[in-house]
Write an enzyme that holds these catalytic residues in place. Sequence first.
Site, PDB file in Angstrom:
ATOM      1  N   ASP A 126      -2.334   4.884   7.083  1.00  0.00           N
ATOM      2  CA  ASP A 126      -1.983   4.527   8.466  1.00  0.00           C
ATOM      3  C   ASP A 126      -2.836   5.321   9.452  1.00  0.00           C
ATOM      4  O   ASP A 126      -3.260   4.805  10.490  1.00  0.00           O
ATOM      5  CB  ASP A 126      -0.495   4.782   8.760  1.00  0.00           C
ATOM      6  CG  ASP A 126       0.398   3.599   8.369  1.00  0.00           C
ATOM      7  OD1 ASP A 126       0.039   2.888   7.407  1.00  0.00           O
ATOM      8  OD2 ASP A 126       1.438   3.386   9.012  1.00  0.00           O
ATOM      9  N   TYR A 137       7.628   8.657  -4.663  1.00  0.00           N
ATOM     10  CA  TYR A 137       8.320   7.364  -4.646  1.00  0.00           C
ATOM     11  C   TYR A 137       8.861   7.044  -6.038  1.00  0.00           C
ATOM     12  O   TYR A 137       8.978   5.899  -6.431  1.00  0.00           O
ATOM     13  CB  TYR A 137       7.372   6.255  -4.176  1.00  0.00           C
ATOM     14  CG  TYR A 137       6.903   6.394  -2.735  1.00  0.00           C
ATOM     15  CD1 TYR A 137       7.016   7.593  -2.049  1.00  0.00           C
ATOM     16  CD2 TYR A 137       6.354   5.321  -2.053  1.00  0.00           C
ATOM     17  CE1 TYR A 137       6.584   7.731  -0.742  1.00  0.00           C
ATOM     18  CE2 TYR A 137       5.924   5.435  -0.745  1.00  0.00           C
ATOM     19  CZ  TYR A 137       6.041   6.650  -0.100  1.00  0.00           C
ATOM     20  OH  TYR A 137       5.612   6.765   1.201  1.00  0.00           O
TER      21      TYR A 137
END
Length: 323
Positions: free
Chosen positions: A218, A115
């Site tokens: 997640d 990122y």
Amino acid sequence: MKRVALVPGDGIGPEVISSAVRVLREAGFDGEFVEFDIGYGRWSRDGKAITDDDIEGMKECDCTLFGAITTPPDPDYRSVLIRIRKELDLYANIRPLRSSRIDAIIVRENTEGLYSGLEVLGDEEARTVRVITRRGSQRIAEVACRIASDRRHLTIIHKANVLKSDVLFLRTCREVAERYGIRYDEMLVDAAAYNLVVRPERFDVMVTTNLFGDILSDEGAGIVGSLGLCASANLGDRWALFEPIHGSAPDIAGKGIANPVGAIRSAAMMLEWFGEKGMAQLIEHAVDSALSKGLKTPDLGGSCTTSGFTDAVIDEMKRTAAG
Ligand code: NAI
Ligand code: MG
């Protein structure tokens, strides 16, 4: 007076944030909330999801309580959350995973890795640069070791057999764990993804890089039972941001059935960061009691509404306070 930037955001964001604020007030939190209009709604009106002024305003607050935002359909759009994490240097993403099957904490590096924002998109080829620095790895490993020092052990999750950048990450994490005297082991990220499903109880504190942590958390939420149950803290040395890990859930937005637990637990993490341990525990305990009585929103197979579940949490808090 404590000042909290409030970013309800889009979709179910405002629904779960209003639950979190009700619970915070019930717990006795008397700080000021400064509301910011950030996200898709803002973008569709002014063509900007967030401005420099918003960032400055957030920096004038102690921390941020964030709902979720819908990603605008614009190829040039840069993620608002990634921008906030970078500009406020919120380098540690802490994601507790707690249920009958697991009691673990993912400590995810939040500002670099894949990122990095260093990327080009062409028609025939696209590249994203994966940046791992010694300083970035060191400070995330230190956060993980401080958390692990009160717990069982640390697992360093990496892909150093393929990625040179993870050789540096792994080496640095090892050095820090040894310096802190923390019991640790190491696991390749693909094996970690497998073990998280098959033997979730073997994990305690996990430290990993940005994208791996995003995906594993997640997956961890799936082990816990619903994305709607999980909270997170994004911590820097000066500021912090607390948010449920789910997105804006457009499929259920406006129906009043979003699970507010992730947002409420994020509010409890905020209180803990402020040093209000008693208030945080009151909230955590009330959420656990409401869930253990079988009260559930539809994502968990129940029929509670968002506000109905929140009422139940508030009732539990009143009961504790009275008892
Ligand atoms: P999502 O997390 O919004 O939803 C995934 C699934 O989980 C949906 O079926 C949704 O109904 C369910 N769900 C999520 N939170 C829930 C809750 N509290 N209660 C009950 N059910 C819940 O992920 P999705 O659909 O991939 O993304 C929707 C939008 O949100 C996209 O625009 C995405 O970019 C954005 N997003 C924003 C995030 C943030 O602001 N932190 C994080 C993840 C996604
Ligand atoms: Mg994510």
